[in-house]
Design a protein around this motif. Structure first.
Motif, PDB file in Angstrom:
ATOM      1  N   VAL A 179       1.559 -19.245  68.310  1.00 17.44           N
ATOM      2  CA  VAL A 179       0.865 -20.491  68.680  1.00 17.44           C
ATOM      3  C   VAL A 179       1.537 -21.621  67.935  1.00 17.44           C
ATOM      4  CG1 VAL A 179      -1.173 -19.534  69.198  1.00 17.44           C
ATOM      5  CG2 VAL A 179      -0.791 -20.063  66.611  1.00 17.44           C
ATOM      6  N   TRP A 224       3.626 -24.174  69.720  1.00 14.53           N
ATOM      7  CA  TRP A 224       2.990 -24.896  70.920  1.00 14.53           C
ATOM      8  C   TRP A 224       2.884 -26.367  70.458  1.00 14.53           C
ATOM      9  CZ3 TRP A 224      -2.093 -21.515  72.208  1.00 14.53           C
ATOM     10  CH2 TRP A 224      -1.546 -20.451  72.608  1.00 14.53           C
ATOM     11  N   THR A 230      -5.814 -25.602  73.645  1.00 10.88           N
ATOM     12  CA  THR A 230      -4.739 -26.407  72.754  1.00 10.88           C
ATOM     13  C   THR A 230      -3.391 -26.090  73.484  1.00 10.88           C
ATOM     14  OG1 THR A 230      -4.595 -24.345  71.464  1.00 10.88           O
ATOM     15  CG2 THR A 230      -6.140 -25.817  70.756  1.00 10.88           C
ATOM     16  N   ALA A 231      -3.208 -24.957  74.086  1.00 12.89           N
ATOM     17  CA  ALA A 231      -1.926 -24.921  74.935  1.00 12.89           C
ATOM     18  C   ALA A 231      -1.915 -25.879  75.818  1.00 12.89           C
ATOM     19  CB  ALA A 231      -1.987 -23.433  75.193  1.00 12.89           C
ATOM     20  N   HIS A 232      -2.800 -26.079  76.547  1.00  6.12           N
ATOM     21  CA  HIS A 232      -2.947 -27.105  77.870  1.00  6.12           C
ATOM     22  C   HIS A 232      -3.101 -28.562  77.719  1.00  6.12           C
ATOM     23  CE1 HIS A 232      -3.838 -23.270  80.464  1.00  6.12           C
ATOM     24  NE2 HIS A 232      -2.606 -23.085  79.905  1.00  6.12           N
TER      25      HIS A 232
END
Length: 403
Positions: free
Chosen positions: A283, A286, A167-169
């Protein structure tokens, strides 16, 4: 553990089951369902119940994609793959016409249709590789954890970690070349979409038949079970073909109740994000978790997330099935190399599923059944990754292409 033992002779109507685990899991299943109904609503509890039925069916038929793909690659036996293709075809026969209507029961529904791009190519390959090292796919990981596998619990833990990293990338990956979501139902119409989907599935099935006959001279016949009636229903094994049809029906029910097809891995990313928040990782800042759907899920209880409650149902349903079958036996002694493979496999599956907009369920099963072109691309790349993963299994002390 305590056991209640009955005759297992086929002429009698008794069976063996693990009394303690069966009682605990049955009570747990009911209590969780009640908690979901009270915390959210009966609609959400119904999805949890569907998850339970999926878990029971998956466990009793050992309906995993990982083993079926490996059997075809190594032994040239395609019975499991043909069952998977039939399952997708049955679901597509309902999905594509229903999606063309848009609101068959008055409530809007959407298919599992996603963009076609570099992220799908890379993510699906990673997932296919990871599932052979991890020892299970998205659905396979859940039902084997429910059956008591400590190794697969480790796979699940790192599946969740990989999903959060994904999910971060994902926003970065989506900047790479990509085509918009494409559906054969929209491109060719309902009849044309069905024809393309059935034709593609039939072609793959034909390839498995040709390969198997060339290798063995004849097709493998399903094993004959001496169990019948209620004994087979509770103790297994369930016929793979009929289980595939049942899974297709349960996916159709999911589409009607949830408004979208069966999926698994979004729940893993959500669980991981919740845990990350708890330990102080922001998070919520993000980009992914600021998109409308993910932001809403992150802000609510996991019990309000359709995918999560179905996942809970799969695990507990599989545990109940294992206990009733007398097979609930947690194993904790696993070679270190195999545990390392579980870690790597879990990370690759979690990360890859996020990049590819789903796993073997959300992208392959539900994607192709929805008419999504990305589902076909996912299958090709995941199978290629699976082949590489099989070749790497001996490095970790697991059987690969060796017979």
């Amino acid at each position: 553990m305590s056991q209640a033992t009955f005759s297992t002779h086929p002429a009698k109507s008794g069976f063996e089951f693990d009394k303690g685990p069966a009682l605990v899991t049955a009570v747990l299943f009911i209590l969780v369902g009640i908690a979901i109904a009270q915390a959210v609503d009966l609609h959400q509890a119904a999805l949890y119940g569907l998850g339970g039925m999926l878990g029971i069916a998956l466990y009793h038929a050992s309906f995993g994609f990982t083993g079926g793909w490996r059997r075809f690659s190594v032994e040239k036996r395609g019975r499991a793959m043909r069952a998977q293709l039939l399952m997708i075809g049955v679901a597509a026969a309902a999905f594509i016409p229903m999606l063309a209507l848009g609101s068959p029961l008055g409530n809007p529904i959407v298919g599992a249709v996603a963009p076609v791009g570099v992220s799908v190519l890379a993510g699906a390959f990673m997932f296919g590789l990871g599932m052979q090292l991890g020892g299970g796919c998205g659905s396979g990981t859940l039902f084997t954890v429910g059956g008591g596998s400590a190794r697969m619990l480790l796979t699940l833990v790192f599946f969740i970690v990989g999903a959060v990293i994904g999910t971060a990338h994902l926003p970065m990956w989506l900047e790479l070349p990509s085509l918009p979501p494409m559906s054969v139902g929209r491109e060719f119409g309902m009849a044309g979409g069905l024809a393309v989907t059935f034709g593609g599935l039939a072609l793959i099935a034909l390839i498995t038949v040709i390969v198997e006959k060339r290798a063995h001279g004849t097709l493998e016949t399903p094993p004959v079970s001496l169990r019948t009636g209620m004994i087979r229903l509770l103790h297994g094994p369930w016929p793979m073909i009929w289980t595939g049809i049942l899974l297709a029906g349960l996916n159709v029910a999911t589409l009607l109740i949830a408004g979208h097809p069966w999926s698994i891995t979004f729940g893993f990313g959500l669980w991981g994000a919740k845990i990350a928040q708890f330990i102080g990782i922001p998070v919520e800042t993000w980009e992914f978790w600021n998109w409308v759907g993910p932001a809403k899920a992150l802000g609510n209880s996991v019990l309000a997330d359709n995918t999560s409650v179905m996942n809970f149902g799969i695990v507990i349903g599989a545990a109940l099935a294992a206990a009733l079958a007398g097979k609930f036996a947690p194993k904790v002694r696993v070679p270190m190399a195999s545990l390392l493979a579980a870690v790597i496999g879990g990370l690759l599956m979690g990360y890859g599923a996020r990049l590819a907009f789903g796993c073997n369920i959300g992208a392959f099963f539900s994607g192709i059944a929805s008419g999504s072109v990305h589902g076909w691309l996912w299958f090709v790349m995941a199978f290629a990754g699976s082949w590489v993963g099989i070749a790497l299994r001996p490095v970790f002390g697991m059987d690969g292409f060796r017979k």
